[in-house]
Motif scaffolding. Sequence first.
Motif, PDB file in Angstrom:
ATOM      1  N   VAL A  76       0.849  -1.194   0.000  1.00  0.00           N
ATOM      2  CA  VAL A  76       0.000   0.000   0.000  1.00  0.00           C
ATOM      3  C   VAL A  76       0.879   1.237   0.000  1.00  0.00           C
ATOM      4  CG1 VAL A  76      -2.011  -1.074   1.091  1.00  0.00           C
ATOM      5  CG2 VAL A  76      -0.228  -0.122   2.526  1.00  0.00           C
TER       6      VAL A  76
ATOM      7  N   GLU B 121      -1.218   5.301   8.610  1.00  0.00           N
ATOM      8  CA  GLU B 121      -2.273   5.230   7.600  1.00  0.00           C
ATOM      9  C   GLU B 121      -2.139   3.992   6.720  1.00  0.00           C
ATOM     10  OE1 GLU B 121      -0.426   7.977   8.207  1.00  0.00           O
ATOM     11  OE2 GLU B 121      -1.954   9.184   9.221  1.00  0.00           O
ATOM     12  N   SER B 122      -0.905   3.661   6.327  1.00  0.00           N
ATOM     13  CA  SER B 122      -0.700   2.494   5.460  1.00  0.00           C
ATOM     14  C   SER B 122      -1.086   1.203   6.180  1.00  0.00           C
ATOM     15  CB  SER B 122       0.742   2.427   4.967  1.00  0.00           C
ATOM     16  OG  SER B 122       1.648   2.379   6.055  1.00  0.00           O
TER      17      SER B 122
ATOM     18  N   GLU C 287      -4.919   0.967   5.987  1.00  0.00           N
ATOM     19  CA  GLU C 287      -5.371   0.637   4.639  1.00  0.00           C
ATOM     20  C   GLU C 287      -5.073  -0.823   4.310  1.00  0.00           C
ATOM     21  OE1 GLU C 287      -6.875   0.912   0.744  1.00  0.00           O
ATOM     22  OE2 GLU C 287      -7.231   2.081   2.548  1.00  0.00           O
TER      23      GLU C 287
END
Length: 193
Positions: free
Chosen positions: A50, A56-57, A60
């Motif tokens: 990702v 954040e990654s 996700e």
Amino acid sequence: MEVAAYVEESSEIRRKVERGVEEPDYAIVERLPDFEVRVYGRLVQARVVVRGAFPESAGEGFRILSKYIFGGNRSADGASVCIEMTRPVGHIDRGANAIVSFTLPLQWRKAADLPTPLDPRISLVEIPSGRWAAMAVAGRLTPASVAAAKAELRRLLEVNGRFVTGELVLAQYDAPWALSALPRNEILVPIEG
């Protein structure tokens, strides 16, 4: 003794199943003041690459992989299969991208036996047995705290004459939404053995 055989035959195997959530088997072969050396048997992981940085990654990647294990797949007979949740969720930082992984339950010993992901971004990867260094990461995870922990583990391994053979992995054992006073997180890295 071969590493995989050591893990399977060791009387000090650590296999934790807490609230029905499985973790990989490993044997602790050495304890040092700030880290330990473990031997893991062969594992299979579902992985996705990702874009973006931690955290954040990680979120996700978790969303993408969770669809796979909760039925976003097809078995050889065409049916979808729910795969049990495991921990930890792994995160490997690669600058602009990251690899997020689930280690699949031990019943799935080979990637070829697993149902095919419907999402083409997901790959199934066999991780060979081997030695890993593991260091606990205390406190709340931030990009700065994770980077500091990785640097510290690298320093400790160098001081102790250990050679890193792969990428450092942030292993998160508790769900991000879990309210835990002491969240369980580790930095793991394969080492020569």
